[in-house]
Design a protein around this motif. Structure first.
Motif, PDB file in Angstrom:
ATOM      1  N   LEU A 246      75.872  34.178  41.904  1.00 37.40           N
ATOM      2  CA  LEU A 246      76.627  34.861  40.512  1.00 37.40           C
ATOM      3  C   LEU A 246      77.504  34.395  39.863  1.00 37.40           C
ATOM      4  N   LYS A 247      78.468  33.486  40.786  1.00 30.68           N
ATOM      5  CA  LYS A 247      79.440  32.855  39.827  1.00 30.68           C
ATOM      6  C   LYS A 247      79.192  31.775  39.318  1.00 30.68           C
ATOM      7  N   PHE A 248      78.148  30.995  39.716  1.00 34.51           N
ATOM      8  CA  PHE A 248      77.667  29.606  38.959  1.00 34.51           C
ATOM      9  C   PHE A 248      76.451  30.166  38.030  1.00 34.51           C
ATOM     10  N   GLU A 249      76.336  31.410  37.684  1.00 28.36           N
ATOM     11  CA  GLU A 249      75.222  31.828  36.585  1.00 28.36           C
ATOM     12  C   GLU A 249      73.882  31.281  36.855  1.00 28.36           C
ATOM     13  N   VAL A 250      73.535  31.606  38.148  1.00 25.11           N
ATOM     14  CA  VAL A 250      72.267  31.401  38.294  1.00 25.11           C
ATOM     15  C   VAL A 250      71.392  32.533  37.669  1.00 25.11           C
ATOM     16  N   LYS A 251      70.133  31.811  37.026  1.00 28.16           N
ATOM     17  CA  LYS A 251      69.307  32.786  36.098  1.00 28.16           C
ATOM     18  C   LYS A 251      68.532  33.600  36.658  1.00 28.16           C
ATOM     19  N   LYS A 252      67.905  33.342  37.993  1.00 31.18           N
ATOM     20  CA  LYS A 252      67.138  33.835  38.668  1.00 31.18           C
ATOM     21  C   LYS A 252      67.180  33.995  40.238  1.00 31.18           C
ATOM     22  N   PHE A 253      67.438  35.024  40.766  1.00 35.10           N
ATOM     23  CA  PHE A 253      67.684  35.170  42.231  1.00 35.10           C
ATOM     24  C   PHE A 253      66.509  35.749  42.989  1.00 35.10           C
ATOM     25  N   ILE A 254      65.689  35.055  44.041  1.00 32.10           N
ATOM     26  CA  ILE A 254      64.742  35.982  44.697  1.00 32.10           C
ATOM     27  C   ILE A 254      65.158  35.915  46.222  1.00 32.10           C
ATOM     28  N   PHE A 255      65.407  37.354  46.702  1.00 31.60           N
ATOM     29  CA  PHE A 255      65.887  37.311  48.129  1.00 31.60           C
ATOM     30  C   PHE A 255      64.598  37.703  48.936  1.00 31.60           C
ATOM     31  N   LEU A 256      64.435  37.149  50.242  1.00 30.99           N
ATOM     32  CA  LEU A 256      63.571  37.469  51.044  1.00 30.99           C
ATOM     33  C   LEU A 256      63.996  38.419  51.966  1.00 30.99           C
ATOM     34  N   GLY A 257      63.427  39.671  52.284  1.00 33.97           N
ATOM     35  CA  GLY A 257      63.478  40.434  53.200  1.00 33.97           C
ATOM     36  C   GLY A 257      62.531  40.593  54.270  1.00 33.97           C
ATOM     37  N   SER A 258      62.373  41.666  55.060  1.00 34.74           N
ATOM     38  CA  SER A 258      61.343  41.874  55.873  1.00 34.74           C
ATOM     39  C   SER A 258      60.952  43.294  56.111  1.00 34.74           C
ATOM     40  N   SER A 259      59.688  43.841  56.624  1.00 36.90           N
ATOM     41  CA  SER A 259      59.133  44.950  56.526  1.00 36.90           C
ATOM     42  C   SER A 259      60.129  45.795  57.649  1.00 36.90           C
ATOM     43  N   CYS A 260      60.893  45.240  58.653  1.00 36.26           N
ATOM     44  CA  CYS A 260      61.607  45.965  59.557  1.00 36.26           C
ATOM     45  C   CYS A 260      62.927  46.609  59.073  1.00 36.26           C
ATOM     46  N   ILE A 261      63.297  46.205  57.600  1.00 37.17           N
ATOM     47  CA  ILE A 261      64.318  47.141  57.289  1.00 37.17           C
ATOM     48  C   ILE A 261      63.864  48.656  56.919  1.00 37.17           C
ATOM     49  N   TYR A 262      62.699  49.075  56.900  1.00 38.64           N
ATOM     50  CA  TYR A 262      62.375  50.357  56.691  1.00 38.64           C
ATOM     51  C   TYR A 262      62.552  51.182  58.008  1.00 38.64           C
ATOM     52  N   PRO A 263      62.836  52.499  57.871  1.00 39.78           N
ATOM     53  CA  PRO A 263      62.947  53.265  59.033  1.00 39.78           C
ATOM     54  C   PRO A 263      61.932  53.444  60.072  1.00 39.78           C
ATOM     55  N   LYS A 264      62.147  53.381  61.371  1.00 41.33           N
ATOM     56  CA  LYS A 264      61.303  53.483  62.613  1.00 41.33           C
ATOM     57  C   LYS A 264      60.185  54.281  62.594  1.00 41.33           C
ATOM     58  N   PHE A 265      60.673  55.633  61.943  1.00 48.41           N
ATOM     59  CA  PHE A 265      59.544  56.507  61.928  1.00 48.41           C
ATOM     60  C   PHE A 265      59.182  56.771  60.344  1.00 48.41           C
TER      61      PHE A 265
ATOM     62  N   GLU B 100      73.433  43.312  34.998  1.00 49.93           N
ATOM     63  CA  GLU B 100      71.866  42.821  34.143  1.00 49.93           C
ATOM     64  C   GLU B 100      71.359  41.502  34.360  1.00 49.93           C
ATOM     65  N   LYS B 101      71.567  41.104  35.755  1.00 51.41           N
ATOM     66  CA  LYS B 101      70.809  39.872  36.117  1.00 51.41           C
ATOM     67  C   LYS B 101      69.600  39.956  36.554  1.00 51.41           C
ATOM     68  N   ASP B 102      68.711  39.120  36.505  1.00 54.85           N
ATOM     69  CA  ASP B 102      67.474  39.012  37.286  1.00 54.85           C
ATOM     70  C   ASP B 102      67.390  38.447  38.533  1.00 54.85           C
ATOM     71  N   TYR B 103      67.868  39.675  39.528  1.00 54.20           N
ATOM     72  CA  TYR B 103      68.061  39.353  41.062  1.00 54.20           C
ATOM     73  C   TYR B 103      66.781  40.228  41.438  1.00 54.20           C
ATOM     74  N   VAL B 104      65.883  39.635  42.520  1.00 52.99           N
ATOM     75  CA  VAL B 104      64.922  40.581  43.071  1.00 52.99           C
ATOM     76  C   VAL B 104      64.652  40.333  44.491  1.00 52.99           C
ATOM     77  N   SER B 105      64.317  41.289  45.196  1.00 54.78           N
ATOM     78  CA  SER B 105      64.058  41.107  46.276  1.00 54.78           C
ATOM     79  C   SER B 105      62.672  41.431  46.924  1.00 54.78           C
ATOM     80  N   LEU B 106      62.056  40.466  47.594  1.00 56.28           N
ATOM     81  CA  LEU B 106      60.488  40.765  48.064  1.00 56.28           C
ATOM     82  C   LEU B 106      60.469  41.077  49.447  1.00 56.28           C
ATOM     83  N   MET B 107      59.865  42.080  49.775  1.00 53.70           N
ATOM     84  CA  MET B 107      59.811  42.460  51.597  1.00 53.70           C
ATOM     85  C   MET B 107      58.473  42.016  51.949  1.00 53.70           C
TER      86      MET B 107
END
Ligand SMILES: NC(=O)c1ccc[n+]([C@@H]2O[C@H](COP(=O)([O-])OP(=O)(O)OC[C@H]3O[C@@H](n4cnc5c(N)ncnc54)[C@H](OP(=O)(O)O)[C@@H]3O)[C@@H](O)[C@H]2O)c1
Length: 318
Positions: A96-115, A156-163
């Motif tokens: 963010l501080k270095f004005e990166v135009k696009k950031f793609i963050f990778l998560g995982s399906s384990c972030i969803y609730p157990k039930f 309003e930056k293009d930061y997106v997460s993929l799970m």
């Protein structure tokens, strides 16, 4: 995004990061940068600032994380929480501080609730309790998703997460103590075949349902997210199709050519009965997986045999 944009792939030697690197190279991107954890420890804020100052990446793809199974999460909860927070906080905040135009963050399906009900939809995030065995890792990943969402909202930056769902393929971890189910089975069947088709013992009843995505398809989803401005902050990535662990074992057995018996050790835990992602959000944007499970397993097994001397075997470590 043009082909000479400077793209930093954090974790470029890992299973996912190396697949992203291959996918971008195949599409002609020619200004990729990566650092191993020895060259740049992403937990160290000063080092990350220095790296961004000298390299000035335009795009950052975060495929670096401390990953591991139940045993590792259980033995080292502090490291799973804090290492992942340090890695992603540094990458997200410094981008963010270095004005990166696009950031793609990778998560995982384990972030969803157990039930949570199945298939798992993006909107189920934070609606109930997590699976306690990996909540340390999941809480760190949820923080990463929320940090990227906050940046979208506030700046309003293009930061997106993929799970991603369960991934498998080239450069996977084949250590029998720390690996995921698919590479562990592949190795067990291979070794049993070499021992004259001795029986293979697998954990549980074989009835739980799981979804698997070939890692090169995951990498194509990352390229898709890179080349398109996606309107939501979070997207599941998977096949949308599951199968039983028993069916998975039989598919791997057939690919390997093991002719012996499969013994199901029902004294061992089954885990959650079903885990399937709803992938309609990303599918409706135009991405869909291409590699079917049988084909992906065959490619992975060929690669495993060719690289057997150098396969990754991650040991349980603090
Ligand atoms: N594998 C799956 O089934 C799966 C499923 C869903 C989501 N994901 C996500 O995909 C991402 C990558 O997973 P993976 O399976 O590719 O794991 P991996 O093969 O273990 O790769 C992880 C990478 O992270 C890097 N890393 C770890 N700690 C670091 C540190 N302190 N500083 C710098 N780099 C560090 C490692 O670098 P070195 O090799 O140089 O040490 C490695 O390249 C993770 O965010 C994970 O949650 C994976």
């Amino acid at each position: 995004m043009n082909r000479s944009s400077k793209i930093y792939i954090a974790g470029h030697k890992g299973m996912v990061g190396s697949a992203i690197w291959r996918a971008l190279q195949n599409k002609g991107y020619n200004n990729l940068i990566g650092r191993t954890s020895k060259e740049l420890d992403l937990r160290n804020q000063d080092s990350v600032i220095q790296f961004f100052k000298s390299e000035k990446p335009e795009v950052v793809i975060d495929a670096a994380a401390r990953v591991g199974g139940i045993l590792a999460n259980n033995n080292y909860p502090y490291q799973f929480l804090m290492d992942n927070l340090f890695i992603q906080n540094n990458l997200i905040d410094i981008s963010l501080k270095f004005e990166v135009k696009k950031f793609i963050f990778l998560g995982s399906s384990c972030i969803y609730p157990k039930f949570a009900s199945q298939p798992l939809k993006e909107e189920y995030l934070l609606t109930d309790l997590l699976e306690p065995t990996n909540e340390w890792y999941a809480i760190a990943k949820i923080t990463g998703v929320k940090a990227c969402e906050a940046i979208r909202k506030q700046f309003e930056k293009d930061y997106v997460s993929l799970m991603p769902t369960n991934l498998y393929g080239i450069n996977d971890n084949f250590d029998l103590e720390t690996s995921h189910v698919l590479p562990a089975m592949l190795r067990k069947f291979h070794e049993a075949k070499k021992k004259g088709n001795s029986p293979v013992t697998l954990w549980g009843s074989g009835t739980p349902l799981r979804e698997f995505l070939f890692v090169d398809d995951m990498a194509k989803a990352v390229v898709f997210a890179l080349e398109n401005k996606l309107p939501e902050y979070l997207y599941n990535v998977g096949t949308g199709v599951d199968l039983t662990i028993k069916e998975l074992a039989e598919t791997i057995q057939k690919t390997v050519g093991h002719l012996g018996e499969i013994i199901w050790d029902k004294s061992k835990p089954d885990g959650t009965p079903r885990k399937l992602m709803d992938v309609s959000r990303l599918n409706s944007m135009g991405w869909k997986h291409e590699v079917q499970l049988e084909e992906g397993i065959a490619i992975t097994y060929d690669w495993f045999k060719q690289n057997i001397e150098n396969i990754k075997q991650v040991k349980l470590q603090e």
